[in-house]
Structure formats: C-alpha cells, structure tokens
Design a protein around this motif. Structure first.
Motif, mmCIF file in Angstrom:
data_model
loop_
_atom_site.group_PDB
_atom_site.id
_atom_site.type_symbol
_atom_site.label_atom_id
_atom_site.label_comp_id
_atom_site.label_asym_id
_atom_site.label_seq_id
_atom_site.Cartn_x
_atom_site.Cartn_y
_atom_site.Cartn_z
ATOM 1 N N ALA A 148 -12.716 -25.523 50.459
ATOM 2 C CA ALA A 148 -13.654 -24.621 49.769
ATOM 3 C C ALA A 148 -14.122 -25.236 48.444
ATOM 4 O O ALA A 148 -15.280 -25.097 48.053
ATOM 5 C CB ALA A 148 -12.997 -23.258 49.539
ATOM 6 N N VAL A 149 -13.226 -25.946 47.765
ATOM 7 C CA VAL A 149 -13.597 -26.615 46.510
ATOM 8 C C VAL A 149 -14.593 -27.747 46.811
ATOM 9 O O VAL A 149 -15.622 -27.892 46.146
ATOM 10 C CB VAL A 149 -12.332 -27.166 45.800
ATOM 11 N N HIS A 150 -14.286 -28.530 47.831
ATOM 12 C CA HIS A 150 -15.157 -29.654 48.212
ATOM 13 C C HIS A 150 -16.565 -29.145 48.546
ATOM 14 O O HIS A 150 -17.572 -29.691 48.086
ATOM 15 C CB HIS A 150 -14.525 -30.367 49.417
ATOM 16 N N GLN A 151 -16.623 -28.080 49.346
ATOM 17 C CA GLN A 151 -17.927 -27.527 49.743
ATOM 18 C C GLN A 151 -18.702 -27.048 48.515
ATOM 19 O O GLN A 151 -19.912 -27.261 48.401
ATOM 20 C CB GLN A 151 -17.713 -26.353 50.711
ATOM 21 N N ALA A 152 -17.995 -26.418 47.572
ATOM 22 C CA ALA A 152 -18.666 -25.916 46.364
ATOM 23 C C ALA A 152 -19.187 -27.080 45.526
ATOM 24 O O ALA A 152 -20.318 -27.051 45.027
ATOM 25 C CB ALA A 152 -17.692 -25.062 45.549
ATOM 26 N N GLU A 153 -18.366 -28.108 45.393
ATOM 27 C CA GLU A 153 -18.772 -29.221 44.520
ATOM 28 C C GLU A 153 -19.911 -30.033 45.135
ATOM 29 O O GLU A 153 -20.870 -30.394 44.437
ATOM 30 C CB GLU A 153 -17.555 -30.118 44.226
ATOM 31 N N ARG A 154 -19.833 -30.281 46.436
ATOM 32 C CA ARG A 154 -20.907 -31.052 47.071
ATOM 33 C C ARG A 154 -22.204 -30.236 47.077
ATOM 34 O O ARG A 154 -23.286 -30.769 46.853
ATOM 35 C CB ARG A 154 -20.524 -31.443 48.500
ATOM 36 N N GLY A 155 -22.094 -28.959 47.327
ATOM 37 C CA GLY A 155 -23.285 -28.096 47.330
ATOM 38 C C GLY A 155 -23.930 -28.050 45.953
ATOM 39 O O GLY A 155 -25.154 -28.087 45.811
ATOM 40 N N PHE A 156 -23.082 -27.999 44.922
ATOM 41 C CA PHE A 156 -23.587 -27.969 43.551
ATOM 42 C C PHE A 156 -24.322 -29.268 43.227
ATOM 43 O O PHE A 156 -25.413 -29.256 42.641
ATOM 44 C CB PHE A 156 -22.415 -27.768 42.577
ATOM 45 N N GLU A 157 -23.723 -30.391 43.619
ATOM 46 C CA GLU A 157 -24.357 -31.672 43.310
ATOM 47 C C GLU A 157 -25.713 -31.806 43.994
ATOM 48 O O GLU A 157 -26.660 -32.351 43.430
ATOM 49 C CB GLU A 157 -23.429 -32.837 43.688
ATOM 50 N N LEU A 158 -25.787 -31.255 45.215
ATOM 51 C CA LEU A 158 -27.074 -31.294 45.922
ATOM 52 C C LEU A 158 -28.102 -30.438 45.171
ATOM 53 O O LEU A 158 -29.225 -30.871 44.904
ATOM 54 C CB LEU A 158 -26.881 -30.772 47.354
ATOM 55 N N MET A 159 -27.693 -29.238 44.783
ATOM 56 C CA MET A 159 -28.611 -28.359 44.055
ATOM 57 C C MET A 159 -29.047 -29.010 42.741
ATOM 58 O O MET A 159 -30.222 -28.977 42.367
ATOM 59 C CB MET A 159 -27.938 -27.016 43.763
ATOM 60 N N ARG A 160 -28.063 -29.626 42.049
ATOM 61 C CA ARG A 160 -28.362 -30.233 40.745
ATOM 62 C C ARG A 160 -29.419 -31.326 40.880
ATOM 63 O O ARG A 160 -30.241 -31.528 39.989
ATOM 64 C CB ARG A 160 -27.067 -30.812 40.156
ATOM 65 N N ALA A 172 -32.637 -21.246 42.515
ATOM 66 C CA ALA A 172 -31.540 -22.217 42.414
ATOM 67 C C ALA A 172 -30.296 -21.694 43.136
ATOM 68 O O ALA A 172 -29.557 -22.451 43.768
ATOM 69 C CB ALA A 172 -31.225 -22.483 40.945
ATOM 70 N N SER A 173 -30.083 -20.381 43.051
ATOM 71 C CA SER A 173 -28.943 -19.770 43.727
ATOM 72 C C SER A 173 -29.053 -19.976 45.241
ATOM 73 O O SER A 173 -28.075 -20.294 45.932
ATOM 74 C CB SER A 173 -28.902 -18.278 43.378
ATOM 75 N N HIS A 174 -30.287 -19.829 45.725
ATOM 76 C CA HIS A 174 -30.544 -20.039 47.151
ATOM 77 C C HIS A 174 -30.237 -21.493 47.532
ATOM 78 O O HIS A 174 -29.567 -21.768 48.533
ATOM 79 C CB HIS A 174 -32.004 -19.677 47.447
ATOM 80 N N GLU A 175 -30.709 -22.429 46.706
ATOM 81 C CA GLU A 175 -30.453 -23.864 46.968
ATOM 82 C C GLU A 175 -28.956 -24.143 46.966
ATOM 83 O O GLU A 175 -28.438 -24.923 47.770
ATOM 84 C CB GLU A 175 -31.095 -24.745 45.874
ATOM 85 N N LEU A 176 -28.268 -23.504 46.021
ATOM 86 C CA LEU A 176 -26.831 -23.749 45.883
ATOM 87 C C LEU A 176 -26.093 -23.273 47.134
ATOM 88 O O LEU A 176 -25.260 -23.993 47.694
ATOM 89 C CB LEU A 176 -26.332 -23.018 44.624
ATOM 90 N N GLU A 177 -26.432 -22.071 47.575
ATOM 91 C CA GLU A 177 -25.750 -21.563 48.772
ATOM 92 C C GLU A 177 -26.091 -22.425 49.985
ATOM 93 O O GLU A 177 -25.220 -22.757 50.798
ATOM 94 C CB GLU A 177 -26.113 -20.087 49.030
ATOM 95 N N HIS A 178 -27.364 -22.802 50.078
ATOM 96 C CA HIS A 178 -27.789 -23.657 51.193
ATOM 97 C C HIS A 178 -26.992 -24.968 51.171
ATOM 98 O O HIS A 178 -26.502 -25.435 52.201
ATOM 99 C CB HIS A 178 -29.295 -23.926 51.057
ATOM 100 N N GLY A 179 -26.848 -25.536 49.966
ATOM 101 C CA GLY A 179 -26.107 -26.795 49.833
ATOM 102 C C GLY A 179 -24.663 -26.632 50.279
ATOM 103 O O GLY A 179 -24.117 -27.464 51.007
ATOM 104 N N MET A 180 -24.025 -25.550 49.856
ATOM 105 C CA MET A 180 -22.615 -25.342 50.235
ATOM 106 C C MET A 180 -22.486 -25.189 51.744
ATOM 107 O O MET A 180 -21.569 -25.723 52.360
ATOM 108 C CB MET A 180 -22.048 -24.122 49.501
#
Ligand code: GLY
Ligand code: MN
Ligand code: MN
Length: 365
Positions: A148-160, A172-180
């Motif tokens: 769950a941590v990995h998914q959050a961090e990789r998703g965040f980096e994609l959004m960033r 941005a919230s939508h992008e973040l969830e999509h990334g995760m």
C-alpha cells in the motif's frame, strides 16, 4: 494468505472469548469478519467461540465463500429470510449461555431485534476483542502494508510529474488516485487532501477548485488501499513555485518534531511519550497551540485504528504495530505544514516504511 493464517487468528480470538467468559462472539464488523476469515464481501456475520465457528451469509456470496474461505462452515440465507430472522433461527441451536456482541459496530436496530428474538439469551456488549488482535500485524499484513505504501508513493510520483499550473486540486486528486490504481491499488485509502496555499491550514480539507497557480505550494495527504484492504497514509508539502519564508521555517520545526517522534518509537514506549517527544519540539519553537491533533494513529484494515499516539493515549507500543507519525503546524490564513510517514514497530526499534524524501519540501518535476 493461507487459510492457516485465518485459523491462527480465530484460535487466538477463541482464547480471548474464553477469558471474557463468553460462550461465543457474534462478529458483525465487516473488517473484523474479513480479518478472521479472508472474506471480502459484505452483509455477513461470524459466530465464533470454543467448539464452534459458523459463518452466516447470503446466496450472493455462496461461490465466493467457497473460494475465499475453504473449510469454513457456512449457512446461506435466501432472499425470503432477513439476516436477523436467520440468526434468530440458528443461534438457539448452539446452546449458548450468553452471546458477546461487538458493541462498537453492531447497529442499534440489529441489537434490539436480536435481544427480542433470542430471549432469554443475554447479549453481552464487548468492544475491541478482534481489534486487540489487529493491533499486531503478522508478516502477511506487513507485506500488504508495504504494498500500500509502494502504490501510494509511485502514484504520487506519477501525479507530481504531471502537475500543471492550471490544474485544480480536484483534478490533481483524480490523477493521484489514477496513478495509485495504475500501480495496483484498489482505490485511494481516503479522499486525498490536496490543499493549495492557505487551505493547507485546514488539517482535513478536501481537494476543491483551487488551482496550483493560485499559490506557490500545496499540502498533499493521501494513501492507497491495497488489493487485500490495507491502508497507507502519507503527507508531503509540494512546492510549485515558492514556500513563504515563515512556512519554510515551520517546515524545519515540523521535520525536527517528526524525526523526534520516530526516534521515540520502540517496543515498550508509551504512546503518550512518543507524542510528547514530537510535541515538545513544536512547543519549544512557539507553535504549540497550532498543533491540535494527536501525533499519529495505527493503520491496517482501517485507515484510523489503534494504537493512538496522543497526549491522552494509554497504549504501549509492541513489535508488529504500524503507526503514522504526522505532526503539523497550521497557521490560519497562511497555510500549514504536516509531514506524515508510516512506521512499523520492530523488535528493537522501528522501521519507516515510507521512503519519499522529506529533508526539504518536494518540488514539481
Ligand atoms: N489522512 C488522514 C490522516 O492523516 O489521518
Ligand atoms: Mn494522512
Ligand atoms: Mn494519518
């Protein structure tokens, strides 16, 4: 997870049920049901006690139960019977002298219906028997939390990497969830908090219509829900152009407090002392009244669970507990800073599960 894992959890629970002088416990909290059986559906209850484990569900889940809970004794109701009538029909067959109920999750209407239909069987309110077991994560759970941590961090980096000045917090919230989700998450662990500028002074703001262009920074608090239902929970400050000088100073204070909190985490530490270790740094810097919430909370099948790191917590840390450490300073009208990581209590200290840098605020790529 193997069915032995669930059997081991149920065996521990039965010991606790014996100790509490209960004939059995009716587990109604869906997270607790899932923890004890591996069942991922809903509207189903588990009766458990010495010599008996009975699962009550309905025909929607019959096949799923065969897959997810092999070997469990299952009773299936049809649409002609309501769950409380089904329980009222089955429970008297077990010869119970009392029945524990999960008082922190059973709804009043089910309680009233069961009290009436099971008379004279006494229902004994019991809170926390399963939650107590859930405090200590086994190795399968730790693996899932790492995911769950990995998914959050990789998703965040994609959004960033995709943020644009005219993007709103909500986009941005939508992008973040999509990334995760792209990295395997079922969904976001909770609605992400993306707070541009002075909105960052609201600890539980939700992403709205501010654009990144409207300020030089944002507070982002997010997490992923893993496939097996475990939550991660992180917060970082993201600088899109410039962090005001006062908040740059505040960032340093919050970081020092967070590192002091993490350094205090070890088996045997009182949770209120861990909170105090971080809080002292913020108070000494003159921002005590701007840090109103507790230092952290347990994470697992729930986003907020025990133990609590707070000034009034009576919890004590043990190996296998997983907590957030998330001090914050909130300055109304200006903004706020919170830094949040997920931490596993180990046999001789702790391990920070999150790895996104925090020495200085992150910037857009
Ligand atoms: N995301 C909510 C919290 O940090 O507790
Ligand atoms: Mn959070
Ligand atoms: Mn949190």
């Amino acid at each position: 997870m193997s069915s032995d894992r669930y059997l081991a959890r149920r065996t521990k629970l039965i010991q606790a049920i014996r100790k509490a002088d209960l004939s059995a416990l009716l587990v109604t909290n869906p997270k607790n049901v899932s923890y004890l059986t591996g069942f991922s559906g809903e509207d189903s209850h588990l009766l458990i006690g010495p010599g008996r484990t009975h699962f009550f569900s309905d025909s929607r889940f019959e096949t799923q139960l065969q897959d997810e809970c092999p070997g469990l004794t299952v009773e299936i109701r049809t649409s002609r019977t309501l769950m409380h009538d089904f329980l009222a029909e089955w429970l008297p067959k077990f010869g119970l002298s009392n029945l524990g109920i999960e008082s922190s999750s059973m709804v009043v209407s089910l309680h009233n219906q069961l009290t009436e239909s099971l008379k004279p069987l006494p229902l004994v309110p019991k809170a926390g028997l399963v939650e107590e077991l859930r405090l200590i994560k086994d190795s399968d759970e730790v693996t899932e939390l790492r995911r769950a941590v990995h998914q959050a961090e990789r998703g965040f980096e994609l959004m960033r990497s995709l943020i644009l000045p005219d993007q709103t917090e909500r986009q941005a919230s939508h992008e973040l969830e999509h990334g995760m989700r792209r990295f395997g998450a079922t969904r976001a662990a909770f609605e992400p908090i993306i707070a541009v500028g002075d909105r960052a002074a609201l600890p539980h703001y939700r992403a709205g219509m501010r654009t990144f262009r409207e300020s030089g920074f944002a507070l982002i608090d997010w997490g992923a829900l893993s496939a097996r239902g475990y939550h991660s929970d992180l917060t970082r400050i993201l600088v899109t152009s410039k962090l005001p000088t006062k908040l740059a100073h505040v960032y340093g204070v919050v970081l020092k407090a967070q590192l002091a909190g993490i350094a205090a985490i070890r088996p045997g530490a009182k949770c209120q002392d861990v909170d105090a270790a971080a809080r002292k740094v913020i108070e000494q810097a003159g921002f005590g009244k701007h840090f109103g919430h507790g230092l952290g909370h347990g994470i697992g099948l729930d986003i907020h669970e025990g133990p609590k790191l707070s000034p009034i917590s009576t919890d004590v840390l043990k190996p296998g507990m997983t907590v957030t450490v998330e001090p914050g300073i909130y300055l109304p009208g200006m903004g706020g800073v919170r830094i949040e990581d997920d931490v596993l209590v180990t046999r001789d200290g702790c391990e920070v599960l999150t790895s996104l840098p925090k020495d200085v605020p992150l910037t857009v790529c």
